[in-house]
Design an enzyme around this catalytic site. Structure first.
Site, PDB file in Angstrom:
ATOM      1  N   ASP A  96       0.843  -1.194   0.000  1.00 57.13           N
ATOM      2  CA  ASP A  96       0.000   0.000   0.000  1.00 57.13           C
ATOM      3  C   ASP A  96       0.881   1.248   0.000  1.00 57.13           C
ATOM      4  O   ASP A  96       1.719   1.411   0.890  1.00 57.13           O
ATOM      5  CB  ASP A  96      -0.906  -0.034   1.229  1.00 57.13           C
ATOM      6  CG  ASP A  96      -1.685   1.256   1.426  1.00 57.13           C
ATOM      7  OD1 ASP A  96      -1.937   1.947   0.422  1.00 57.13           O
ATOM      8  OD2 ASP A  96      -2.046   1.559   2.583  1.00 57.13           O
ATOM      9  N   ASP A 120      -4.199   3.828   2.811  1.00 54.40           N
ATOM     10  CA  ASP A 120      -5.612   3.492   3.007  1.00 54.40           C
ATOM     11  C   ASP A 120      -5.817   2.034   3.413  1.00 54.40           C
ATOM     12  O   ASP A 120      -6.956   1.587   3.594  1.00 54.40           O
ATOM     13  CB  ASP A 120      -6.438   3.816   1.759  1.00 54.40           C
ATOM     14  CG  ASP A 120      -6.083   2.947   0.549  1.00 54.40           C
ATOM     15  OD1 ASP A 120      -5.125   2.140   0.646  1.00 54.40           O
ATOM     16  OD2 ASP A 120      -6.749   3.076  -0.497  1.00 54.40           O
ATOM     17  N   ASP A 151      -1.831  -1.209  -3.825  1.00 55.92           N
ATOM     18  CA  ASP A 151      -2.136  -0.460  -5.041  1.00 55.92           C
ATOM     19  C   ASP A 151      -0.955  -0.494  -6.001  1.00 55.92           C
ATOM     20  O   ASP A 151       0.103  -1.068  -5.699  1.00 55.92           O
ATOM     21  CB  ASP A 151      -2.515   0.979  -4.698  1.00 55.92           C
ATOM     22  CG  ASP A 151      -1.528   1.634  -3.715  1.00 55.92           C
ATOM     23  OD1 ASP A 151      -0.309   1.410  -3.872  1.00 55.92           O
ATOM     24  OD2 ASP A 151      -1.976   2.336  -2.783  1.00 55.92           O
ATOM     25  N   ASP A 159      -4.617  -9.892 -15.821  1.00 57.86           N
ATOM     26  CA  ASP A 159      -5.701 -10.856 -15.645  1.00 57.86           C
ATOM     27  C   ASP A 159      -6.820 -10.515 -16.624  1.00 57.86           C
ATOM     28  O   ASP A 159      -7.246  -9.362 -16.715  1.00 57.86           O
ATOM     29  CB  ASP A 159      -6.238 -10.808 -14.214  1.00 57.86           C
ATOM     30  CG  ASP A 159      -6.307 -12.186 -13.579  1.00 57.86           C
ATOM     31  OD1 ASP A 159      -6.937 -13.061 -14.195  1.00 57.86           O
ATOM     32  OD2 ASP A 159      -5.727 -12.397 -12.497  1.00 57.86           O
ATOM     33  N   ASP A 164      -8.903 -15.966 -16.726  1.00 59.35           N
ATOM     34  CA  ASP A 164      -9.661 -16.516 -15.616  1.00 59.35           C
ATOM     35  C   ASP A 164     -10.748 -17.474 -16.113  1.00 59.35           C
ATOM     36  O   ASP A 164     -11.518 -17.124 -17.018  1.00 59.35           O
ATOM     37  CB  ASP A 164     -10.289 -15.356 -14.835  1.00 59.35           C
ATOM     38  CG  ASP A 164     -10.969 -15.786 -13.555  1.00 59.35           C
ATOM     39  OD1 ASP A 164     -10.258 -16.200 -12.624  1.00 59.35           O
ATOM     40  OD2 ASP A 164     -12.206 -15.692 -13.496  1.00 59.35           O
ATOM     41  N   GLU A 196      -6.595 -20.402 -17.223  1.00 61.32           N
ATOM     42  CA  GLU A 196      -7.023 -21.076 -16.002  1.00 61.32           C
ATOM     43  C   GLU A 196      -8.222 -21.947 -16.350  1.00 61.32           C
ATOM     44  O   GLU A 196      -9.227 -21.445 -16.858  1.00 61.32           O
ATOM     45  CB  GLU A 196      -7.399 -20.065 -14.923  1.00 61.32           C
ATOM     46  CG  GLU A 196      -7.772 -20.742 -13.599  1.00 61.32           C
ATOM     47  CD  GLU A 196      -8.634 -19.891 -12.698  1.00 61.32           C
ATOM     48  OE1 GLU A 196      -8.515 -20.035 -11.472  1.00 61.32           O
ATOM     49  OE2 GLU A 196      -9.437 -19.080 -13.210  1.00 61.32           O
ATOM     50  N   HIS A 208      -3.802 -16.909  -5.423  1.00 61.59           N
ATOM     51  CA  HIS A 208      -4.747 -16.113  -4.638  1.00 61.59           C
ATOM     52  C   HIS A 208      -5.975 -16.905  -4.204  1.00 61.59           C
ATOM     53  O   HIS A 208      -6.746 -16.430  -3.370  1.00 61.59           O
ATOM     54  CB  HIS A 208      -5.181 -14.889  -5.442  1.00 61.59           C
ATOM     55  CG  HIS A 208      -5.933 -15.240  -6.697  1.00 61.59           C
ATOM     56  ND1 HIS A 208      -5.325 -15.807  -7.789  1.00 61.59           N
ATOM     57  CD2 HIS A 208      -7.248 -15.124  -7.015  1.00 61.59           C
ATOM     58  CE1 HIS A 208      -6.225 -16.018  -8.725  1.00 61.59           C
ATOM     59  NE2 HIS A 208      -7.400 -15.618  -8.289  1.00 61.59           N
ATOM     60  N   ASP A 209      -6.180 -18.092  -4.771  1.00 58.73           N
ATOM     61  CA  ASP A 209      -7.342 -18.915  -4.437  1.00 58.73           C
ATOM     62  C   ASP A 209      -6.999 -20.125  -3.565  1.00 58.73           C
ATOM     63  O   ASP A 209      -7.887 -20.891  -3.199  1.00 58.73           O
ATOM     64  CB  ASP A 209      -8.013 -19.433  -5.714  1.00 58.73           C
ATOM     65  CG  ASP A 209      -8.808 -18.368  -6.431  1.00 58.73           C
ATOM     66  OD1 ASP A 209      -9.272 -17.420  -5.768  1.00 58.73           O
ATOM     67  OD2 ASP A 209      -8.972 -18.474  -7.664  1.00 58.73           O
TER      68      ASP A 209
END
Length: 568
Positions: free
Chosen positions: A23, A27, A31, A100, A208, A271, A343-344
């Protein structure tokens, strides 16, 4: 595939899940400015490609995989100007950017869907899957959904639109309606968007759930009930929308319309849940010009029962059989993607390794050695290179992931014990992969000056990049050596693969061979020392190319020890 092997055969990809990477504005959400500030970490690691998870405008119902504008950047993550800066900064370091591509579905707030939803007479009505209630039933009645298909996020894959009395299809969340790829206008719009990003300097796409874009459509234009694929843990109807009848046609058309005539330095990764070796051989055959490699899920489903939440013990022989089958199936044409984490998926060191204080470092480096020495392109997921582990979740309030929270509600409503459901979430929730990257030992792990959107793992005080950066025995240092080995030695990238000891439950061993050079890789995936010389006599006197531990006894593999040996 040797003399003229594509560049990506010797490459290593690093996945950034930007929300949790770094970050830059305080916040609490990662990013693009944060990614830019940490590029030296990736350059030092030696990776060749940065795969950036979605940063497009999105209502964030599924953390950015519900896209409302394909050709902009969400202010949450920055701006198009920063994306351009990232492309330039990566290219100046000799790295590429993989974006992605999420085109099985959009957000329900995308202008395409808003127009489609506005009226049954809308010119874009057929850009999505709209269907009336099941024959003879009233809209909204239980079971009136057009098919029995189930959402991956629990419940039916259809949601009623009260204004029109019709249902729309969403294989994921109700805010992620599926695009209708049967409509050529949809395909043309997607192709134009892809060309726009390539013209901007992007080097390719990770696509994806791309094998879901072709659904089984009957001659009457309807979708029908269907059983799941044999042995599949996916929802009812999956046999009707995984690798459907036009999938090869759609991907070949995409390649022809988007990539043909360009310079050939791009990378396309599909994927594909539920894909078989035989399917993948077709998808990745260079002569067919569809995708360069696929992401398959067979090995990360070996500890699942009927569902991912029904956790089973992993048998090593099953892992060997799975990896070995994919290595053999794509040996002469096509290509493998190699990964433990993304990430999954929960953190590999907690799932396949041993995250106890004694063995965490050793098992993280052992698993890395095993994976990176296979034939295929390795993927490193952010934090994996420093041995990040699962988060110590205590209560349901600790979770943020939509899939996890939906499962809890549905499972408890169906009568499962809350404590049992919570135990499964702790082990398998996607939130395990999404806690902030641990850069240093400060209160927020160097990720943010604000309050992080997900709590930082309390183990960051010990497990962080700063602490490992100058430690030659660290997980980070071992990843550097593995990546360099692939770059420097053609046998690692292109050599033939042969599995050894296929039925052994602790030692995972194989050879890689090319032009007379033979590497033997032996990994002890247990806490018990293993008699290497007895199991593999050919290793006696072999040259050590790379190891994750000091070799105390050449004849014995210590717990979680990995060796890469050059045979005489």
């Amino acid at each position: 595939m040797t003399a003229d092997a594509p560049w990506w055969t010797r490459a290593v990809v690093y996945q950034v899940y930007p929300r949790s990477f770094m970050d830059s504005d305080g916040d609490g959400i990662g990013d693009l400015g944060g990614v830019l500030s940490r590029l030296d970490h990736l350059s030092d690691l030696g990776v060749d490609v940065l795969w950036l998870s979605p940063v497009y405008p999105s209502p964030q119902a599924d953390n950015g995989y519900d896209i409302s504008d394909y050709q902009d950047i969400d202010p949450l993550f920055g701006s198009l100007t920063q994306l351009d800066e990232l492309i330039e900064a990566l290219h100046s370091r000799g790295m590429k950017l993989l974006m992605d591509l999420v085109v099985n579905h959009t957000s329900d707030e995308h202008p395409w869907f808003r127009e489609s939803r506005s009226s049954p007479a809308s010119p874009r009505r057929d850009w999505y899957w709209w269907r009336p209630p099941r024959g003879g039933m009233a809209a909204g009645d239980p079971g009136a959904e057009p098919t029995n298909w189930q959402s991956f996020f629990s419940g039916p894959a259809w949601t009623l639109d009260p204004a029109s009395g019709e249902y729309y299809l969403h294989l994921f969340d109700r805010k992620q309606p599926d695009l209708n790829w049967e409509n050529p206008e949809v395909r043309q719009a997607v192709h134009a968007m892809m060309r726009w990003w390539l013209d901007r300097g992007v080097d390719g796409f990770r696509m994806d759930v791309i094998n879901m874009i072709s659904k089984v459509v009957a001659d009457d234009g309807h979708l029908h009930d269907g059983p799941p694929l044999p042995g599949s843990s996916l929802g009812d109807g999956s046999g009707q929308f995984l690798c459907g009848p036009r999938i090869h046609e759609f991907l070949a058309e995409m390649h022809r319309e988007v990539f043909a005539g360009r310079d050939g330095t791009f990378l396309t990764v599909g994927e594909m849940p539920g894909v078989t070796v035989e399917d993948a051989e077709l998808f990745t055959d260079p002569a067919r010009a569809e995708v360069d490699m696929v992401f398959q899920f067979e090995h990360v489903g070996l500890d699942h029962g009927a569902r991912k939440w029904d956790i089973q013990p992993l048998r090593m022989r099953d892992l060997k059989a799975s990896f070995g089958r994919w290595q053999a199936g794509l040996a002469t044409s096509g290509w493998n993607s190699l990964y433990w984490d993304n990430h999954d998926q929960p953190r590999a060191v907690s799932r396949f390794g041993d995250d106890s204080p004694r063995y965490r470092r050793d098992s993280a480096t052992c698993l890395a050695t095993l994976l990176h020495l296979h034939r295929g392109t390795p993927y490193v997921y952010q934090g994996q290179e420093i041995g990040m582990a699962n988060y110590p979740f205590q209560t349901l309030d600790d979770f943020s992931d939509l899939e996890s929270l939906n499962h809890y509600v549905h499972a408890v409503s169906a009568g499962e014990e809350p404590a049992h459901v919570l135990a499964a979430l702790r082990k398998m929730s996607r939130d395990n992969a999404r806690t902030p990257v641990q850069w240093d030992a400060s209160p927020s792990a160097g990720f943010t000056t604000g309050t992080p959107w997900l709590p930082v793992n309390p183990d960051h005080v010990e497990w962080n990049a700063e602490r490992q950066r100058s430690d030659d025995t660290s997980v980070l240092a071992h990843y550097r050596r593995l990546i360099a080995l692939r770059h420097e030695n053609p046998v690692v990238a292109l050599g033939d693969f042969h599995m050894l000891l296929p039925d052994h439950e602790q030692v995972y061993a194989f050879t890689r061979s090319l032009d007379g050079e033979v590497l033997l890789v032996a990994c002890n995936l247990s806490r018990t020392p293993q008699p290497l010389a007895d199991l593999l006599p050919q290793t006696t006197g072999a040259e050590l190319v790379l190891g994750n531990l000091p070799v105390d006894d050449p004849a014995v593999l210590a717990p979680w020890e990995a060796r890469v040996l050059r045979l005489p």
